[in-house]
Design a protein around this motif. Structure first.
Motif, PDB file in Angstrom:
ATOM      1  N   GLU A 479       0.856  -1.175   0.000  1.00 45.45           N
ATOM      2  CA  GLU A 479       0.000   0.000   0.000  1.00 45.45           C
ATOM      3  C   GLU A 479       0.899   1.234   0.000  1.00 45.45           C
ATOM      4  OE1 GLU A 479      -2.415   0.235   3.478  1.00 45.45           O
ATOM      5  OE2 GLU A 479      -0.773  -0.109   4.872  1.00 45.45           O
ATOM      6  N   ALA A 481       0.866   5.859   0.300  1.00 43.45           N
ATOM      7  CA  ALA A 481       0.186   7.130   0.526  1.00 43.45           C
ATOM      8  C   ALA A 481       1.112   8.245   0.064  1.00 43.45           C
ATOM      9  CB  ALA A 481      -0.173   7.317   1.989  1.00 43.45           C
ATOM     10  N   ARG A 537      -5.250   4.108   9.509  1.00 46.93           N
ATOM     11  CA  ARG A 537      -6.560   4.207   8.866  1.00 46.93           C
ATOM     12  C   ARG A 537      -7.649   4.379   9.918  1.00 46.93           C
ATOM     13  NH1 ARG A 537      -6.452   2.398   3.481  1.00 46.93           N
ATOM     14  NH2 ARG A 537      -4.451   1.456   2.872  1.00 46.93           N
ATOM     15  N   ASN A 538      -8.772   4.948   9.484  1.00 50.01           N
ATOM     16  CA  ASN A 538      -9.903   5.085  10.404  1.00 50.01           C
ATOM     17  C   ASN A 538     -10.780   3.842  10.355  1.00 50.01           C
ATOM     18  OD1 ASN A 538     -11.468   5.264   8.093  1.00 50.01           O
ATOM     19  ND2 ASN A 538     -11.852   7.461   8.286  1.00 50.01           N
ATOM     20  N   GLY A 541     -11.678   2.424   7.045  1.00 46.38           N
ATOM     21  CA  GLY A 541     -10.590   1.995   6.182  1.00 46.38           C
ATOM     22  C   GLY A 541      -9.890   3.104   5.430  1.00 46.38           C
ATOM     23  N   LYS A 542     -10.307   4.351   5.640  1.00 47.57           N
ATOM     24  CA  LYS A 542      -9.662   5.463   4.949  1.00 47.57           C
ATOM     25  C   LYS A 542      -8.342   5.813   5.625  1.00 47.57           C
ATOM     26  CE  LYS A 542     -13.892   7.579   3.147  1.00 47.57           C
ATOM     27  NZ  LYS A 542     -14.725   8.801   3.107  1.00 47.57           N
ATOM     28  N   VAL A 543      -7.343   6.125   4.805  1.00 49.54           N
ATOM     29  CA  VAL A 543      -6.041   6.507   5.344  1.00 49.54           C
ATOM     30  C   VAL A 543      -6.148   7.850   6.061  1.00 49.54           C
ATOM     31  CG1 VAL A 543      -3.672   7.145   4.747  1.00 49.54           C
ATOM     32  CG2 VAL A 543      -4.781   5.231   3.579  1.00 49.54           C
ATOM     33  N   ARG A 545      -4.510  10.766   6.578  1.00 47.42           N
ATOM     34  CA  ARG A 545      -3.370  11.467   5.985  1.00 47.42           C
ATOM     35  C   ARG A 545      -2.706  12.439   6.952  1.00 47.42           C
ATOM     36  NH1 ARG A 545      -2.903  10.620   0.568  1.00 47.42           N
ATOM     37  NH2 ARG A 545      -4.666   9.542  -0.390  1.00 47.42           N
TER      38      ARG A 545
END
Length: 552
Positions: A479, A481, A537-538, A541-543, A545
């Motif tokens: 993965e 970012a 991640r929250n 599942g969102k990163v 940032r």
């Protein structure tokens, strides 16, 4: 001494005379695509009308580049010839797309105007795209022909496209000779598409922003209105006569800053557009200001910042009377340094806020406003309404942060072949949701944050997901970012956090090469962190940032 309040009152008085009943820029409200929009009553109805009017400008310079220049008369004839060639040799007509893939050059502008003669739609592809991105653009807008410089013609060949490619150096001169005297003319409506320019999207795919004939003519009228306002401030009458100005084009024509707000309006104002040759070099550009007696220059902050490394006193910049910063936020520190070292910044420095979708600046901070308040990006320009809204779409109180929304005759028609993205960006009343956040205080706009993921690198918008998509294609990457980190010259630079099973097995150079083969150079991360630690991640599942950092 005249104070800021006096200047504001004078501006209101001058504007009222210009826009009131019987004024040269009389404003009225008309229904445009189902919404009440302020428009100039006495306006051209198409870009072709502006082109026809340029015949009267004769032997004045229009397009100036190294070793060559096109007068308005020569440009008019060449646009007619190229339009005839595109129609007769390649079957182009109303609504067909004409791709343009090139660095700044007179032929870029010429192709734009030739397309207008046919009612065709020029598509300005990003000249820094890699073959993968070019292939996407060709598929997305399906041009009948692409006009390119030699460097981009080679990149087009790498895509394997079977779309005819005409080179600016070789094919165009021959076609202009063969079809000399041609002058086709199409009939278009005000809300017909006039141009497609690409902007990055939050989904990682570039989106094609469609501006209409109305949008483009309105932007040109906005610049003419500014000229009339400037004359009014000096107590002079304005009749639209050419003022002999020379505008330096250091931003790419596939951006609204150079096309909509520089090259196109000059066809109506009778001024010259001067193109530097080759890559940007501060010394050579300042020498060009000297030799071509440039009067007006709009630059991105990155370019302006590079000027400060030179001894500006060694250049004759006496012709330069206006200098503005566009496309990216300008720090108060940069503004102050420019005032200290760049003479024109003392009286001519302005800044603005806008986006590709808004067509032109939504707000402008005049030199007095900017000198008094370096944080503001100014007030709404003529014809623009601005609201700051909460997450439910309701306007917030003065001084409260929210999303910046804009409505005007300059705002795009929508995104090409993307009804979902258009509906998400423009509501039924034609308000554009910019995705940017800010605050209105007594009519002045302050930017508090750009789109949450957006990286602003040297005036270019970079969206992380597009780069992450490419990184994640690497077989060793689990993965990734991408974030923006502060950079003194560029404003921000691109940084990547890459998660792999064995960090020692993968090098930065390998990842850098992987990205560079598929994306434009300005999207290639300059800083890297290769790690085995998973991204934060929250619950959905969102990163997260904001929790990302490269470390020391």
């Amino acid at each position: 001494m005249t104070n800021a309040v006096d200047l504001q009152a004078l501006a209101a008085k001058v504007a009222a005379g210009l826009t009131g009943p019987g004024g040269p820029f009389e404003l009225t409200v008309e229904q445009v695509l189902g919404a009440p929009i302020p428009v100039f009553r006495n306006r051209a109805r198409s870009l072709l009308e502006l082109l026809e009017g340029s015949r009267e400008l004769g032997d004045r310079d229009y397009l100036v580049a190294a070793g060559r220049r096109l007068t308005f008369a020569e440009h008019y004839a060449a646009a007619g010839a190229l339009a005839a060639a595109l129609r007769e040799r390649y079957g182009l007509g109303k609504g067909d797309r004409v791709g343009i893939l090139a660095a700044n050059a007179p032929e870029w502008v010429l192709t734009f105007w030739a397309a207008q003669r046919l009612g065709a739609i020029p598509v300005g592809y990003n000249a820094w795209w890699a073959p993968r991105e070019i292939a996407y653009g060709l598929e997305h807008t399906a041009p009948k022909v692409v006009i390119a410089d030699a460097k981009r013609a080679a990149l087009l060949a790498e895509t394997g496209t079977d779309i005819p490619v005409l080179t600016m150096d070789g094919d165009l001169p021959a076609l202009l000779t063969e079809f000399a005297g041609g002058n086709p003319e199409a009939t278009v409506g005000e809300d017909d598409p006039a141009i497609i320019l690409y902007t990055s999207g939050t989904t990682g795919r570039p989106k094609g922003v469609v501006h209409t004939q109305r949008n483009m003519v309105a932007v040109s009228d906005y610049h003419r209105f500014n000229d009339a306002m400037a004359a009014g401030f000096r107590g002079l009458a304005w009749d639209g006569s050419p003022a002999g100005r020379r505008f330096l084009a250091t931003m790419p024509l596939f951006h609204i800053a150079s096309l909509h707000n520089l090259a196109v309006p000059r066809i109506a104002t009778g001024d010259a557009v001067v193109f530097p040759s080759g890559s940007y070099d501060a010394d050579s550009v300042l020498r060009l200001v000297e030799t071509e007696r440039v009067t007006n220059w709009a630059a991105v902050p990155t370019l302006a910042n590079r000027l400060l490394s030179l001894d500006i006193s060694q250049y004759d910049l006496s012709s330069l009377t206006a200098f503005s910063l566009n496309s990216a936020p300008s720090s108060p520190a940069l503004l102050q340094r420019l005032r200290e070292h760049f003479p024109v910044a003392l009286q001519g420095l302005t800044t603005s806020y806008g986006c590709t979708e808004s067509g032109t600046a939504a707000t402008v901070a005049t030199p007095p406003e900017l000198a008094a308040d370096a944080e503001t990006v100014g007030r709404a320009v003529i014809g623009v309404s601005i609201e700051v809204r909460d997450p439910d779409g309701k306007p917030v109180l003065d001084g409260v942060e929210g999303e910046i929304c804009v409505r005007s005759p300059y705002v795009m028609l929508g995104y090409w072949n993307d009804e979902g993205a258009t509906a998400a960006s423009i509501d039924a009343d034609r308000w554009l949701r910019t995705g940017d956040f800010g605050v209105l205080r007594q009519g002045r706009l302050y930017i508090s944050g750009r789109r949450s993921d957006l990286i602003l690198r040297g005036g270019e918008n970079v969206y992380p997901q597009e780069i992450e998509n490419v990184l994640d294609e690497h077989p060793a990457v689990r993965e990734s970012a991408v974030i923006g980190v502060a950079h003194e010259d560029l404003g921000q630079e691109v940084a990547a956090i890459v998660v792999v099973d064995a960090p020692d097995s993968l090098t930065e150079d390998e990842l850098r090469d992987h990205v560079a083969k598929q994306l434009a150079y300005f999207k290639v991360p300059a800083r890297w962190l290769i790690t085995a630690e998973p991204l934060p991640r929250n619950a959905t599942g969102k990163v997260l940032r904001r929790q990302l950092a490269l470390g020391d």
